[in-house]
Design a protein around this motif. Structure first.
Motif, PDB file in Angstrom:
ATOM      1  N   GLN A   5       0.825  -1.288   0.128  1.00  0.00           N
ATOM      2  CA  GLN A   5       0.078   0.042   0.157  1.00  0.00           C
ATOM      3  C   GLN A   5       1.024   1.380  -0.054  1.00  0.00           C
ATOM      4  O   GLN A   5       2.303   1.149   0.101  1.00  0.00           O
ATOM      5  N   THR A   6       0.335   2.448  -0.135  1.00  0.00           N
ATOM      6  CA  THR A   6       1.010   3.451  -0.255  1.00  0.00           C
ATOM      7  C   THR A   6       0.584   4.463   1.062  1.00  0.00           C
ATOM      8  O   THR A   6      -0.279   5.591   0.889  1.00  0.00           O
ATOM      9  N   GLY A   7       0.962   3.976   2.152  1.00  0.00           N
ATOM     10  CA  GLY A   7       0.840   4.774   3.366  1.00  0.00           C
ATOM     11  C   GLY A   7       1.644   5.867   3.556  1.00  0.00           C
ATOM     12  O   GLY A   7       2.371   6.278   2.646  1.00  0.00           O
ATOM     13  N   SER A   8       1.233   6.750   4.820  1.00  0.00           N
ATOM     14  CA  SER A   8       2.013   8.007   5.031  1.00  0.00           C
ATOM     15  C   SER A   8       2.872   7.638   6.093  1.00  0.00           C
ATOM     16  O   SER A   8       2.267   7.131   7.244  1.00  0.00           O
ATOM     17  N   GLN A   9       3.840   8.635   6.673  1.00  0.00           N
ATOM     18  CA  GLN A   9       4.434   8.586   7.808  1.00  0.00           C
ATOM     19  C   GLN A   9       4.166  10.294   8.204  1.00  0.00           C
ATOM     20  O   GLN A   9       4.715  11.206   7.589  1.00  0.00           O
ATOM     21  N   ILE A  10       3.943  10.363   9.443  1.00  0.00           N
ATOM     22  CA  ILE A  10       3.834  11.803  10.110  1.00  0.00           C
ATOM     23  C   ILE A  10       5.187  12.283  10.196  1.00  0.00           C
ATOM     24  O   ILE A  10       5.866  11.715  10.976  1.00  0.00           O
ATOM     25  N   ASP A  11       5.514  13.545   9.944  1.00  0.00           N
ATOM     26  CA  ASP A  11       6.710  14.178  10.268  1.00  0.00           C
ATOM     27  C   ASP A  11       6.221  15.573  10.752  1.00  0.00           C
ATOM     28  O   ASP A  11       5.121  15.751  11.175  1.00  0.00           O
ATOM     29  N   CYS A  12       7.044  16.461  10.836  1.00  0.00           N
ATOM     30  CA  CYS A  12       6.903  17.835  11.401  1.00  0.00           C
ATOM     31  C   CYS A  12       5.992  18.611  10.567  1.00  0.00           C
ATOM     32  O   CYS A  12       5.464  19.777  11.025  1.00  0.00           O
ATOM     33  N   THR A  13       5.544  18.115   9.325  1.00  0.00           N
ATOM     34  CA  THR A  13       4.517  19.038   8.697  1.00  0.00           C
ATOM     35  C   THR A  13       3.106  18.375   8.976  1.00  0.00           C
ATOM     36  O   THR A  13       2.013  18.889   8.198  1.00  0.00           O
ATOM     37  N   GLY A  14       3.104  17.716   9.585  1.00  0.00           N
ATOM     38  CA  GLY A  14       2.081  17.595   9.827  1.00  0.00           C
ATOM     39  C   GLY A  14       1.464  15.786   9.682  1.00  0.00           C
ATOM     40  O   GLY A  14       2.320  15.267  10.242  1.00  0.00           O
ATOM     41  N   GLN A  62      14.180   8.330   7.429  1.00  0.00           N
ATOM     42  CA  GLN A  62      13.163   9.419   7.307  1.00  0.00           C
ATOM     43  C   GLN A  62      13.363  10.512   8.083  1.00  0.00           C
ATOM     44  O   GLN A  62      13.387  10.199   9.294  1.00  0.00           O
ATOM     45  N   GLY A  63      13.186  11.672   7.722  1.00  0.00           N
ATOM     46  CA  GLY A  63      13.474  12.888   8.715  1.00  0.00           C
ATOM     47  C   GLY A  63      14.580  13.688   8.284  1.00  0.00           C
ATOM     48  O   GLY A  63      14.530  15.158   8.349  1.00  0.00           O
ATOM     49  N   GLY A  64      15.582  13.026   7.853  1.00  0.00           N
ATOM     50  CA  GLY A  64      16.712  13.789   7.546  1.00  0.00           C
ATOM     51  C   GLY A  64      17.773  13.932   8.924  1.00  0.00           C
ATOM     52  O   GLY A  64      17.788  14.586   9.667  1.00  0.00           O
ATOM     53  N   PRO A  65      19.020  12.975   8.576  1.00  0.00           N
ATOM     54  CA  PRO A  65      19.986  12.717   9.790  1.00  0.00           C
ATOM     55  C   PRO A  65      20.847  14.076   9.626  1.00  0.00           C
ATOM     56  O   PRO A  65      21.288  14.436   8.395  1.00  0.00           O
ATOM     57  N   SER A  66      21.278  14.382  10.743  1.00  0.00           N
ATOM     58  CA  SER A  66      22.241  15.480  10.845  1.00  0.00           C
ATOM     59  C   SER A  66      23.565  15.024  10.344  1.00  0.00           C
ATOM     60  O   SER A  66      24.107  14.123  10.987  1.00  0.00           O
ATOM     61  N   ASP A 307      13.802  13.272  12.221  1.00  0.00           N
ATOM     62  CA  ASP A 307      13.435  14.909  12.096  1.00  0.00           C
ATOM     63  C   ASP A 307      13.444  15.443  13.430  1.00  0.00           C
ATOM     64  O   ASP A 307      12.550  16.025  14.102  1.00  0.00           O
ATOM     65  N   THR A 308      14.814  15.970  13.820  1.00  0.00           N
ATOM     66  CA  THR A 308      15.278  16.237  15.053  1.00  0.00           C
ATOM     67  C   THR A 308      15.256  17.633  15.419  1.00  0.00           C
ATOM     68  O   THR A 308      16.415  18.564  15.463  1.00  0.00           O
ATOM     69  N   HIS A 309      14.006  18.534  15.194  1.00  0.00           N
ATOM     70  CA  HIS A 309      14.010  19.944  15.351  1.00  0.00           C
ATOM     71  C   HIS A 309      14.134  20.070  17.007  1.00  0.00           C
ATOM     72  O   HIS A 309      14.465  21.210  17.123  1.00  0.00           O
ATOM     73  N   THR A 310      13.714  19.228  17.704  1.00  0.00           N
ATOM     74  CA  THR A 310      14.061  19.529  19.245  1.00  0.00           C
ATOM     75  C   THR A 310      14.798  18.456  19.770  1.00  0.00           C
ATOM     76  O   THR A 310      14.699  17.184  19.314  1.00  0.00           O
ATOM     77  N   ASN A 311      15.578  18.456  20.565  1.00  0.00           N
ATOM     78  CA  ASN A 311      16.071  17.522  21.607  1.00  0.00           C
ATOM     79  C   ASN A 311      17.234  16.738  20.701  1.00  0.00           C
ATOM     80  O   ASN A 311      17.202  15.617  20.669  1.00  0.00           O
ATOM     81  N   GLY A 353      20.314  17.349   4.997  1.00  0.00           N
ATOM     82  CA  GLY A 353      21.001  17.690   6.274  1.00  0.00           C
ATOM     83  C   GLY A 353      20.044  18.323   7.140  1.00  0.00           C
ATOM     84  O   GLY A 353      19.073  18.643   7.084  1.00  0.00           O
ATOM     85  N   ARG A 354      20.918  18.790   8.252  1.00  0.00           N
ATOM     86  CA  ARG A 354      20.335  19.643   9.115  1.00  0.00           C
ATOM     87  C   ARG A 354      21.035  20.819   9.514  1.00  0.00           C
ATOM     88  O   ARG A 354      22.222  20.962   9.207  1.00  0.00           O
ATOM     89  N   THR A 355      20.457  21.747   9.773  1.00  0.00           N
ATOM     90  CA  THR A 355      20.978  23.183  10.040  1.00  0.00           C
ATOM     91  C   THR A 355      22.352  23.232  10.978  1.00  0.00           C
ATOM     92  O   THR A 355      22.459  22.612  11.914  1.00  0.00           O
ATOM     93  N   PRO A 356      23.226  23.943  10.250  1.00  0.00           N
ATOM     94  CA  PRO A 356      24.581  23.805  10.932  1.00  0.00           C
ATOM     95  C   PRO A 356      24.572  24.497  12.355  1.00  0.00           C
ATOM     96  O   PRO A 356      25.151  24.089  13.592  1.00  0.00           O
ATOM     97  N   LYS A 357      23.675  25.451  12.562  1.00  0.00           N
ATOM     98  CA  LYS A 357      23.429  26.116  13.736  1.00  0.00           C
ATOM     99  C   LYS A 357      22.270  25.629  14.778  1.00  0.00           C
ATOM    100  O   LYS A 357      21.379  25.379  14.157  1.00  0.00           O
ATOM    101  N   VAL A 358      22.692  25.180  15.837  1.00  0.00           N
ATOM    102  CA  VAL A 358      21.730  24.759  16.819  1.00  0.00           C
ATOM    103  C   VAL A 358      20.804  25.694  17.080  1.00  0.00           C
ATOM    104  O   VAL A 358      20.919  26.921  17.436  1.00  0.00           O
ATOM    105  N   ASN A 359      19.244  25.270  17.068  1.00  0.00           N
ATOM    106  CA  ASN A 359      18.374  26.190  17.278  1.00  0.00           C
ATOM    107  C   ASN A 359      18.071  26.202  18.980  1.00  0.00           C
ATOM    108  O   ASN A 359      18.504  25.597  19.454  1.00  0.00           O
ATOM    109  N   PRO A 360      17.006  27.195  19.211  1.00  0.00           N
ATOM    110  CA  PRO A 360      16.826  27.403  20.893  1.00  0.00           C
ATOM    111  C   PRO A 360      16.178  25.974  21.279  1.00  0.00           C
ATOM    112  O   PRO A 360      16.146  26.199  22.649  1.00  0.00           O
TER     113      PRO A 360
END
Length: 444
Positions: A5-14, A62-66, A307-311, A353-360
């Motif tokens: 099947q063609t399921g989906s995986q929830i990420d930061c976009t919803g 999935q999500g994008g490793p740093s 998808d490590t936007h936090t922690n 990839g992921r942003t070079p600068k760490v976010n808050p």
């Protein structure tokens, strides 16, 4: 569970006559295994063809490793860029990677680290399509993923499915990881569930009770009755014989001892299972090796949570990197010991990839101009570090490698000509890899 099947995986976009023999969740797309076999036979490569019999295991994160916190660390950068991790030496002189990847550091001479990867995209969904096909997303045309092309070009070996996907962490919103214009017949057979769970089994390949076996035989008998009726009005004897062969083969796959054994991880020693790691990614790596041994030619392992936007650092240190390090290094070492590595391409990458600068939030966000990938085996060179990013890991400065280049390298290793042409359902000609070239440091 065996799924298609063609399921989906929830990420930061919803009910047609063929439906009597649908296998598990294949019915969700209305595609039967006999359909798969029939179309595969129509397009099979003739015996004695020139394609090399290389197989592939693709690990999709999935999500994008740093890139900074894995394979392209920047220990001399400011703390807000270099992050919390130290680095360790590898078996390659002067090459250091994250302290949390000691297993990969130990086998670095057997793999290729691509630090010049330029994802050219920073959006989930679109990335799943681009990275898993080598084609930019096109709203009017879905391009096939690598395993689907292999399925079309090669077909079955030892009665095993040509293309299997372990896990469901692929975003389908933009047609990522599917057969696209090749048709649903070549979609991956998806196996859900956690292979590390004691209760894990593949539905329909484990007919454990007599009642289940009887039900299957009854469905086959009903199908045969319908076929006998239809034969009376069929004009082409050849087509009838071919169709019967397909149904027989489909039935054989479901009850095949080879298939049952391939998916049975209990066949492995406790030591081997522990070596790969008692988690979903590690046991998926082990299962992928078993499938390749049994005749599956392309296995995608889909692992989510990157998808490590936090922690970012806690997630990587506590869960993501230890699982990757143990499973990936065990897979490479196991394939090498068994004499399978040269014939099995092992690829690892994610969305971007992921942003070079760490976010808050102690995380890193999406980054479209730098990333990393690993490629090993499959007849490629080994121990190469391809490309380089600038001091802050912001962009590639030497030997950039695009998603199209990764695709070209994969097909080159698998012996599938880059200038293969297909036709879409409306007759439009499409070239397999119109952009991108095999990575020269890896193919010679």
């Amino acid at each position: 569970m065996l799924d298609f099947q063609t399921g989906s995986q929830i990420d930061c976009t919803g009910v047609s006559r063929r439906s009597f023999l649908r296998i598990g969740a294949l019915a969700s797309l209305g595609v039967t295994l006999p359909d798969y076999l029939r179309v595969r036979a129509e397009t099979a490569t003739p015996a004695g063809g020139t394609r090399r019999p290389k197989n592939c295991i693709l690990l999709w994160m999935q999500g994008g490793p740093s890139h900074i916190d894995t394979l392209d660390p920047k220990p001399d950068a400011p703390v807000e860029v270099r992050g919390e991790f130290s680095t360790i030496a590898t078996t390659l002189p002067g090459v250091r990677i994250s302290e949390h990847l000691p297993g990969i550091a130990r086998i670095a001479h057997d793999v290729n680290i691509i630090r010049g990867h330029d994802p050219k995209n920073g959006s989930h969904g679109v990335a799943d399509h681009l990275m898993l096909s080598g084609h930019k997303f096109n709203a009017s045309l879905a391009f096939p993923t690598f395993g689907s092309v292999v399925a079309k070009e090669r077909g079955f070996v030892n009665g095993m499915l040509p293309f299997v996907q372990l896990g469901k962490s692929i975003d389908r919103r933009f047609n990522g990881g599917i057969a696209g214009f090749l048709g649903d017949t070549y979609n991956p057979f998806e196996i859900g569930g956690d292979p590390s769970s004691p209760a894990f089994k593949v539905q329909d390949l484990s007919l454990v009770s007599e009642a289940e076996a009887v039900r299957l035989q009854r469905r086959v008998a009903m199908l045969q009755d319908l076929d006998r009726y239809q034969k009376a009005v069929e004009v082409s004897v050849d087509s009838v014989q071919a169709r019967d062969t397909f149904y027989e083969k489909a039935h054989g796959l479901v009850t095949s001892p080879i298939a049952k054994k391939a998916f049975d991880l209990s066949q492995e020693s406790l030591k081997t299972r522990e070596r790969y790691g008692r988690n979903s990614l590690g046991q998926s790596c082990l299962l992928a090796r078993r499938l390749i041994e049994s005749g599956v030619q392309f296995v995608t392992i889909a692992d989510g949570g990157w998808d490590t936007h936090t922690n970012n650092f806690k997630s990587l240190k506590d869960r993501l990197l230890p699982r990757l390090d143990t499973g990936y290094s065990a897979l490479i070492e196991d394939l090498k010991i068994r004499g399978m590595l040269d014939d099995t391409l092992v690829v690892w990458f994610g969305d971007f990839g992921r942003t070079p600068k760490v976010n808050p939030s102690a995380g890193r966000d999406h980054w479209a101009s730098a990333g990393v990938a690993l490629m090993a085996g499959g007849g490629l060179a080994s121990g190469q570090v391809v490309g380089k990013t600038n001091a802050l890991a912001e962009f590639v400065t030497d030997d950039p490698v695009s998603p199209q280049d990764l695709a070209a390298t994969i097909y080159h290793s698998l012996g599938i000509p880059l200038h293969t042409w297909y036709k879409t359902q409306d007759g439009r000609p499409i070239e397999l890899v119109p952009e991108g070239k095999p990575i020269r440091q890896l193919v010679g």
